[in-house]
Structure formats: structure tokens, C-alpha cells
Design a protein around this motif. Structure first.
Motif, PDB file in Angstrom:
ATOM      1  N   GLU A 399      -9.016  -7.501  -3.780  1.00  0.00           N
ATOM      2  CA  GLU A 399      -7.427  -7.223  -3.461  1.00  0.00           C
ATOM      3  C   GLU A 399      -7.396  -7.016  -1.955  1.00  0.00           C
ATOM      4  OE1 GLU A 399      -6.646  -3.452  -5.300  1.00  0.00           O
ATOM      5  OE2 GLU A 399      -7.066  -4.142  -7.148  1.00  0.00           O
ATOM      6  N   ARG A 400      -5.973  -7.197  -1.723  1.00  0.00           N
ATOM      7  CA  ARG A 400      -5.667  -6.976  -0.136  1.00  0.00           C
ATOM      8  C   ARG A 400      -5.758  -5.650   0.545  1.00  0.00           C
ATOM      9  NH1 ARG A 400      -0.464 -10.716   1.023  1.00  0.00           N
ATOM     10  NH2 ARG A 400      -0.824 -12.425  -0.513  1.00  0.00           N
ATOM     11  N   PRO A 401      -6.561  -5.862   1.861  1.00  0.00           N
ATOM     12  CA  PRO A 401      -6.885  -4.614   2.371  1.00  0.00           C
ATOM     13  C   PRO A 401      -5.313  -4.357   3.146  1.00  0.00           C
ATOM     14  CG  PRO A 401      -7.455  -6.305   3.553  1.00  0.00           C
ATOM     15  CD  PRO A 401      -7.314  -7.101   2.417  1.00  0.00           C
ATOM     16  N   GLU A 402      -5.339  -3.252   3.947  1.00  0.00           N
ATOM     17  CA  GLU A 402      -4.260  -2.923   4.791  1.00  0.00           C
ATOM     18  C   GLU A 402      -2.815  -2.728   3.867  1.00  0.00           C
ATOM     19  OE1 GLU A 402      -5.437  -2.464   7.239  1.00  0.00           O
ATOM     20  OE2 GLU A 402      -6.841  -3.964   7.724  1.00  0.00           O
ATOM     21  N   CYS A 403      -2.940  -1.943   2.933  1.00  0.00           N
ATOM     22  CA  CYS A 403      -1.895  -1.667   2.106  1.00  0.00           C
ATOM     23  C   CYS A 403      -1.649  -0.277   1.685  1.00  0.00           C
ATOM     24  CB  CYS A 403      -2.344  -2.149   0.483  1.00  0.00           C
ATOM     25  SG  CYS A 403      -2.333  -3.981   0.377  1.00  0.00           S
ATOM     26  N   ILE A 404      -0.448  -0.068   1.807  1.00  0.00           N
ATOM     27  CA  ILE A 404       0.187   1.358   1.544  1.00  0.00           C
ATOM     28  C   ILE A 404       1.052   1.376   0.233  1.00  0.00           C
ATOM     29  CG2 ILE A 404       0.557   1.969   4.152  1.00  0.00           C
ATOM     30  CD1 ILE A 404       3.442   1.883   3.779  1.00  0.00           C
ATOM     31  N   LYS A 405       0.990   2.376  -0.607  1.00  0.00           N
ATOM     32  CA  LYS A 405       2.040   2.627  -1.521  1.00  0.00           C
ATOM     33  C   LYS A 405       2.865   3.779  -1.263  1.00  0.00           C
ATOM     34  CE  LYS A 405       2.033   3.596  -6.469  1.00  0.00           C
ATOM     35  NZ  LYS A 405       0.883   4.145  -7.777  1.00  0.00           N
ATOM     36  N   LEU A 406       4.231   3.127  -1.285  1.00  0.00           N
ATOM     37  CA  LEU A 406       5.632   4.014  -0.873  1.00  0.00           C
ATOM     38  C   LEU A 406       5.886   4.432  -2.145  1.00  0.00           C
ATOM     39  CD1 LEU A 406       8.334   3.057   1.458  1.00  0.00           C
ATOM     40  CD2 LEU A 406       9.028   3.911  -0.637  1.00  0.00           C
ATOM     41  N   ILE A 407       6.050   5.815  -2.439  1.00  0.00           N
ATOM     42  CA  ILE A 407       6.604   6.513  -3.606  1.00  0.00           C
ATOM     43  C   ILE A 407       7.743   7.106  -3.587  1.00  0.00           C
ATOM     44  CG2 ILE A 407       5.949   8.078  -5.379  1.00  0.00           C
ATOM     45  CD1 ILE A 407       2.789   7.540  -4.531  1.00  0.00           C
ATOM     46  N   ALA A 408       8.860   6.932  -4.135  1.00  0.00           N
ATOM     47  CA  ALA A 408      10.287   7.442  -3.947  1.00  0.00           C
ATOM     48  C   ALA A 408      10.460   8.449  -4.770  1.00  0.00           C
ATOM     49  CB  ALA A 408      11.497   6.330  -3.786  1.00  0.00           C
ATOM     50  N   GLY A 409      11.003   9.443  -4.623  1.00  0.00           N
ATOM     51  CA  GLY A 409      11.417  10.571  -5.448  1.00  0.00           C
ATOM     52  C   GLY A 409      12.205  10.305  -6.716  1.00  0.00           C
ATOM     53  N   ILE A 410      12.865   9.088  -6.381  1.00  0.00           N
ATOM     54  CA  ILE A 410      13.667   8.652  -7.608  1.00  0.00           C
ATOM     55  C   ILE A 410      12.906   8.183  -8.746  1.00  0.00           C
ATOM     56  CG2 ILE A 410      15.990   8.701  -6.218  1.00  0.00           C
ATOM     57  CD1 ILE A 410      15.412   5.595  -6.413  1.00  0.00           C
ATOM     58  N   GLY A 411      11.564   7.666  -8.489  1.00  0.00           N
ATOM     59  CA  GLY A 411      10.763   7.137  -9.229  1.00  0.00           C
ATOM     60  C   GLY A 411      10.130   5.927  -9.093  1.00  0.00           C
ATOM     61  N   ASP A 412      10.734   5.150  -8.010  1.00  0.00           N
ATOM     62  CA  ASP A 412      10.545   3.801  -7.732  1.00  0.00           C
ATOM     63  C   ASP A 412       9.032   4.060  -6.871  1.00  0.00           C
ATOM     64  OD1 ASP A 412      12.777   3.127  -8.565  1.00  0.00           O
ATOM     65  OD2 ASP A 412      13.707   2.513  -6.706  1.00  0.00           O
ATOM     66  N   SER A 413       8.286   3.012  -6.976  1.00  0.00           N
ATOM     67  CA  SER A 413       6.998   2.889  -6.087  1.00  0.00           C
ATOM     68  C   SER A 413       6.975   1.249  -5.636  1.00  0.00           C
ATOM     69  CB  SER A 413       5.827   3.391  -6.713  1.00  0.00           C
ATOM     70  OG  SER A 413       5.578   2.465  -7.872  1.00  0.00           O
ATOM     71  N   HIS A 414       6.442   1.337  -4.532  1.00  0.00           N
ATOM     72  CA  HIS A 414       6.180  -0.190  -3.997  1.00  0.00           C
ATOM     73  C   HIS A 414       4.907  -0.135  -3.182  1.00  0.00           C
ATOM     74  CE1 HIS A 414      10.486  -1.186  -4.058  1.00  0.00           C
ATOM     75  NE2 HIS A 414      10.764   0.301  -3.810  1.00  0.00           N
ATOM     76  N   VAL A 415       4.179  -1.180  -3.593  1.00  0.00           N
ATOM     77  CA  VAL A 415       2.774  -1.365  -2.883  1.00  0.00           C
ATOM     78  C   VAL A 415       3.052  -2.645  -2.091  1.00  0.00           C
ATOM     79  CG1 VAL A 415       0.399  -2.420  -3.033  1.00  0.00           C
ATOM     80  CG2 VAL A 415       1.270  -0.896  -4.883  1.00  0.00           C
ATOM     81  N   ILE A 416       2.778  -2.201  -0.716  1.00  0.00           N
ATOM     82  CA  ILE A 416       3.031  -3.176   0.517  1.00  0.00           C
ATOM     83  C   ILE A 416       1.843  -3.765   1.163  1.00  0.00           C
ATOM     84  CG2 ILE A 416       4.354  -3.112   2.535  1.00  0.00           C
ATOM     85  CD1 ILE A 416       6.449  -1.422   1.421  1.00  0.00           C
ATOM     86  N   SER A 417       1.572  -4.647   1.406  1.00  0.00           N
ATOM     87  CA  SER A 417       0.581  -5.304   2.346  1.00  0.00           C
ATOM     88  C   SER A 417       1.032  -5.660   3.568  1.00  0.00           C
ATOM     89  CB  SER A 417      -0.185  -6.467   1.586  1.00  0.00           C
ATOM     90  OG  SER A 417      -0.943  -7.180   2.407  1.00  0.00           O
ATOM     91  N   PHE A 418       0.351  -5.266   4.610  1.00  0.00           N
ATOM     92  CA  PHE A 418       0.564  -5.702   5.967  1.00  0.00           C
ATOM     93  C   PHE A 418      -0.502  -6.800   6.615  1.00  0.00           C
ATOM     94  CE2 PHE A 418       2.031  -1.209   5.616  1.00  0.00           C
ATOM     95  CZ  PHE A 418       3.339  -1.152   5.939  1.00  0.00           C
ATOM     96  N   VAL A 419       0.032  -7.569   7.432  1.00  0.00           N
ATOM     97  CA  VAL A 419      -0.923  -8.376   7.933  1.00  0.00           C
ATOM     98  C   VAL A 419      -1.916  -8.476   8.943  1.00  0.00           C
ATOM     99  CG1 VAL A 419       0.991 -10.268   7.336  1.00  0.00           C
ATOM    100  CG2 VAL A 419       0.677  -9.301   9.652  1.00  0.00           C
ATOM    101  N   HIS A 420      -2.057  -7.242   9.565  1.00  0.00           N
ATOM    102  CA  HIS A 420      -2.836  -6.700  10.427  1.00  0.00           C
ATOM    103  C   HIS A 420      -3.122  -5.391  10.362  1.00  0.00           C
ATOM    104  CE1 HIS A 420      -4.574  -6.812  14.483  1.00  0.00           C
ATOM    105  NE2 HIS A 420      -4.730  -8.143  14.419  1.00  0.00           N
ATOM    106  N   HIS A 421      -4.532  -5.081  10.804  1.00  0.00           N
ATOM    107  CA  HIS A 421      -4.642  -3.708  10.588  1.00  0.00           C
ATOM    108  C   HIS A 421      -3.730  -2.661  11.909  1.00  0.00           C
ATOM    109  CE1 HIS A 421      -7.085   0.140  10.738  1.00  0.00           C
ATOM    110  NE2 HIS A 421      -6.999   0.107  11.980  1.00  0.00           N
ATOM    111  N   ASP A 422      -3.373  -3.260  12.801  1.00  0.00           N
ATOM    112  CA  ASP A 422      -2.578  -2.764  13.931  1.00  0.00           C
ATOM    113  C   ASP A 422      -1.109  -2.566  13.282  1.00  0.00           C
ATOM    114  OD1 ASP A 422      -4.584  -3.054  15.820  1.00  0.00           O
ATOM    115  OD2 ASP A 422      -3.522  -4.643  17.004  1.00  0.00           O
TER     116      ASP A 422
END
Length: 543
Positions: A399-422
Motif C-alpha cells: 500500500e502507499r505510505p504517507e497516507c491520512i484518513k480524513l473522517i468527517a462528522g457527517i459520516g464521510d471518510s477519505h483516504v488521502i495519499s501525499f507524494v512526499h514525507h514533507d
């Protein structure tokens, strides 16, 4: 940080999925792809003949020209034959083996076969062709001494000592070739050879020091154009023939780096390319895939340099956007391209490029860079910062490194990958700090709920903590007394306090309340150290 500039020979993935050696130049705001000039390599033994321009009027069935060649074939675009009964044959000025130099003023010298065919097809009703014939130069005019040598730099350099330069009023000449170095091992370079260009950059007019620096900074893969002619032979060369006088390389493509994206992955996939990167412009209409056939260090150096320039240009664009805004509430803290993971049941791509914008009190997701005011008003998704939570995902194999999961209170969620550690560090820090500032601005959040069978307002207040109110305040607990919270995932929030007491509140918007409570608690912790906010760069020490 400062902008990086680089130039070197890399491999470009062509439309036919083959690799073509190109010269790549990184400027502060642009990535330029220079292709070898096909006609240049005819220059040693050919000349232009019968150069002319022909105007054609397209018929309903086309121009009637069959072509061959193209940059991907390493040959100029050439007329196979004009078809009888079509405008090309009827004009009487187009012949078999004519070289096509341009179509309606657009050069085809750096075009692939398919690109040249498309240019002819889409040229409109009236088409102007710039044509020529190629014929051999007389034998006594051919420079048999000129040569192109490609070297791979060793750990100790190329192994060349030079003399001469514009400041010494002498041509740049090889003084010595060091034994067992790349210049010696290749067997094609001799003492006394004159250097004409380095990676396509002419040394004419350059001082000795400038040429030495050009050789030193030419990268791992170095292309030298040399001649073993003596200076007086070069000066005495006849110049009465009209030869094709073209540079070694010509700009074939430019990728503006403002709000561009860079990735090591195949678009939409979890699969990384081996020592390769892809750069895509702001609207996704232009992209290039570059391969590195030398070391991982060279690849990473180019990747970091391009990423550095894109990041600095993004910061510059944020400043420009903010300076044009009237309402301070619309202030942008950060923006740039990321990749979002699509749902698991998608049939093809797993990831999609998105444009992420962090504002003063909310975060937005766009399909591409907004340009018009109306486009800025229509994000695909937008969430209040006080109603989201961010989770940094651990990197797992495949799987891709440098990822976050954005969780919204309304029930949505997004897994987001960044291109660089910085990037992941900067984005998570900025989101945390922007959320803190949003909480400070908001001060109080109020939600409908019930407590002990009473309809109440559940209030999260930055200064006073947690409150339950109906007509009058029923209870109030400061944040410092809150020990832990838990919920049933439906509508019940349980709060445990340091005195072991518990309060249970039923809420209509449980997930939003949980996110808001976390945001307020984190803001109270951050408030202890204002240096945290200043260090993140979102406010100045004077604010």
C-alpha cells in the motif's frame, strides 16, 4: 528553501510505450523536455534543397498525403506519396520523399508519427505545408571528425582535464584523459579533441570556469559532442552550401509547475514505477513520465528538486489568492494536489488525483485546480475543521505510505495519499493549527440532545468547558475535570469525570459532536504553547 535548477539526459515514456532519450531541464517554474533534433543528425552529410511552402484547400475526403517517419522512429516526417485525385497531387508541388518541416507554422520536427498525422488531420480547411528535399552534401564538405560520446559519470568524475575557453581566446580542448576513468574506458575520446557541447549546451562563448562547471554539474549521464578537427580546419570549412543548421536539442514540451503534481506511482494504481516519476500540469492535460537508468540517488535528487519547486510555487500561489480576497474568512493556508483512494469495489483505478485546499475554518476537495470564482464556490466536498478528525495511517506492504484518513462528522471518510514525507508532515501540522484557530474563533458549539429525559442544549465552550442547558444551566464541567469519553456509535455520549461521576447525553448528531469535542480539547492543549502555532507558520509572532 530556494528553487532548484537542473539539466540532464533522462528517458521519456513515449505514446508507443517505448523509452526515448531526452534532455530534461528543470527551471524554477517549468519542466522542459528537449528532444533530439532529427534533422540535426542529417546535417553531417546532407543539405536542404527545394525548400518551399505550399497552400492546400482540403477536400471532403482530406488532403491525400501518406506520411512515414516521426520522432519515435528517429526519422523526419516524410511524404510517402501524394494520392491521385486529392489536393496534394493536384497542386503539382508535393512529391514523394518530401520532408515536412511544419504544418500551418507548427513544427513537426519533434512530433511522433501519430502527432504529425493528427496535426495534418486537424489543420483545418486551408493548410500551409513547409516542405523541403534532402540531398547529400558533396563528400569534401562532410565533417568526418565530429562525434557524439555518451558517458556514465564514475565516483571520481569523468576523467577529463580541459584547457581553453572564451576568456583564454582558445577553443575548449581536452588536455588529458585520465586512465581507468569513464572518458578513457569508452575508447572514443582523445587528447586534443575539441568540446563542442555538453548535454546539448554549446560551449561557444563560455569561459574556462563555466565549461568546467558545466561538466561538473552535467549529471550522471553526460553526452559530449566533440570534434577531432584542428581549429584551422574548422575555420577553413567551406560555407557556400545551405546546410541544415539546427541545435542538438529543441524544446518539445513544457510542463508548468505551478499547482502541478508529481508521483512515483502509475496513475490510479498502487504500483510504483521503478526509478521513474510522472509530472502532470495543473489541469491534467499534460504529463510526462521520466525514467532514470542510473542510480537511485539521481532519481531521488530529481524527485526532491521537482517537488521542492512545486511546493514553493504552491506557496506563492496561496499568497496570490489571499491577496485577491476581500473576506479574511476565505484565507487559504495550504493547497496542492494529492491522491484519494477510491472505494474498494471500483473496477479499474484505485486512486484519483484531487486538489486539496485548507482554508481558515474548513477544508475543501476539488477534482482539479479551481480557476474561476464560480469554480472556487463549487468543491466536490467541504468540511468544517471543527467537524473532522485526522488519522495518520501506518504504511503496510503493498500500500502507499504517507497516507491520512480524513473522517468527517457527517459520516464521510477519505483516504488521502501525499507524494512526499514533507507533505504529510506539513499538511497534518497545518490542519491541526488551523483547527485550533477555528476553535478560538468559534468559542462555542451548541447541539440539540436529551439528558435525563429532558430536551437540552449540549454546549462545548472553549472557556467554560461542557455545559447542559435547558431554560437554565443544569450542570457545567470544566475540561480539566473530564477523564474520558465513549459513545455507542448511534446517539449516546458517555462522559467520565475525575470524581468518578458519569453523565450520559443522547445527541442527534453524535459523530459531529465527537469531532467537535476532540477539536476543542486539542485546542486547549495547543493553547498551552503558542510557539506550536507560530512554528507552523499560520500566524506571525506579532499576532
Amino acid at each position: 528553501m530556494a528553487y532548484h535548477t537542473k539539466i540532464g539526459c533522462l528517458h521519456l515514456l513515449t505514446s508507443r510505450q517505448s523509452k526515448e532519450l531526452v534532455q530534461v531541464e528543470l527551471k524554477h517554474d517549468m519542466l522542459q523536455i528537449h528532444r533530439r533534433n532529427v534533422l540535426k543528425y542529417l546535417a553531417a552529410n546532407t543539405e536542404i534543397d527545394q525548400e518551399r511552402r505550399v497552400l492546400l484547400q482540403r477536400s471532403d475526403d482530406g488532403l491525400g498525403i501518406l506520411i512515414m517517419g516521426g520522432h519515435d522512429y528517429g526519422k523526419p516526417v516524410q511524404v510517402v506519396k501524394p494520392l491521385d485525385g486529392y489536393p496534394a497531387a493536384a497542386c503539382g508541388q508535393i512529391y514523394k520523399d518530401d520532408i515536412i518541416l511544419s504544418v500551418n507554422g507548427h513544427s513537426v520536427q519533434d512530433k511522433t508519427h501519430d502527432e504529425a498525422a493528427a496535426l495534418l488531420k486537424n489543420a483545418g480547411k486551408y493548410v500551409t505545408l513547409h516542405l523541403a528535399r534532402i540531398k547529400p552534401v558533396e563528400e569534401d564538405l562532410v565533417d568526418k571528425h565530429e562525434k557524439t560520446v555518451e558517458l556514465q559519470r564514475g565516483d571520481d568524475g569523468l576523467g577529463l582535464h580541459i584547457t581553453g575557453g572564451h576568456d583564454e581566446e582558445k577553443p575548449v580542448q581536452i588536455l588529458n584523459v585520465l586512465e581507468e576513468h569513464p572518458a578513457d574506458v569508452c575508447g572514443k575520446i582523445s587528447k586534443g579533441d575539441l568540446i563542442l557541447s555538453v548535454n546539448g549546451q554549446s560551449v561557444e562563448g563560455k569561459t574556462h570556469h563555466e565549461v568546467a562547471e558545466l561538466l561538473k554539474n552535467a549529471g550522471k549521464h553526460v553526452t559530449l559532442r566533440l570534434t577531432s578537427k584542428k581549429l584551422d580546419e574548422i575555420q577553413d570549412q567551406p560555407a557556400n552550401k545551405k546546410q541544415i543548421n539546427q541545435p542538438d536539442w529543441r524544446v518539445a514540451e513544457e510542463i508548468p509547475l505551478t499547482t502541478a503534481s508529481i508521483t512515483k506511482y502509475k496513475i490510479g494504481k498502487d504500483e510504483q514505477r521503478a526509478n521513474a516519476l510522472e509530472v502532470t500540469n495543473m489541469d491534467g492535460q499534460k504529463s510526462v513520465v521520466l525514467y532514470f537508468d542510473n542510480t537511485e540517488e539521481s532519481f531521488q535528487d530529481w524527485y526532491n528538486s521537482i517537488h521542492n519547486n512545486v511546493s514553493l510555487l504552491n506557496e506563492q500561489e496561496v499568497e496570490a489568492q489571499n491577496s485577491s480576497m476581500i473576506e479574511s474568512e476565505e484565507k487559504i493556508y495550504r493547497m496542492g494536489y494529492v491522491h484519494e483512494q477510491l472505494s474498494a469495489n471500483t473496477q479499474f483505478d484505485n486512486w484519483q488525483r484531487k486538489f486539496l485546499v485548507l482554508r481558515k475554518d474548513h477544508i475543501q476537495i476539488f477534482a482539479t485546480v479551481p480557476v474561476k470564482v464560480s469554480e472556487w464556490m463549487r468543491p466536490e466536498k467541504a468540511y468544517a475543521l471543527t467537524q473532522i478528525s485526522i488519522e495518520i495511517l501506518p504504511a503496510t506492504q503493498g500500500e502507499r505510505p504517507e497516507c491520512i484518513k480524513l473522517i468527517a462528522g457527517i459520516g464521510d471518510s477519505h483516504v488521502i495519499s501525499f507524494v512526499h514525507h514533507d507533505d504529510i508532515v506539513a499538511w497534518t501540522n497545518n490542519i491541526q493549527v488551523a483547527t485550533f484557530l477555528a476553535v478560538k474563533q468559534m468559542q462555542t458549539a451548541r447541539f440539540l440532545g436529551s439528558w435525563k429525559n429532558q430536551r437540552v442544549d449540549f454546549i462545548v465552550d472553549y472557556s467554560h468547558g461542557l455545559l447542559i442547558q435547558s431554560d437554565n444551566a443544569l450542570w457545567n464541567k470544566p475540561f480539566s475535570k473530564l477523564k474520558s469519553t465513549s459513545d455507542d456509535g448511534i446517539n449516546k455520549l458517555t462522559m467520565t469525570f475525575t470524581d468518578s461521576s458519569q453523565e450520559v447525553v443522547e445527541l442527534e448528531d453524535l459523530n459531529i459532536v465527537v469531532c467537535t469535542l476532540q477539536a476543542f480539547l486539542a485546542a486547549r492543549v495547543a493553547d498551552i504553547d503558542m510557539g506550536f502555532i507560530v512554528q507552523a507558520g499560520l500566524i506571525s509572532p506579532a499576532q
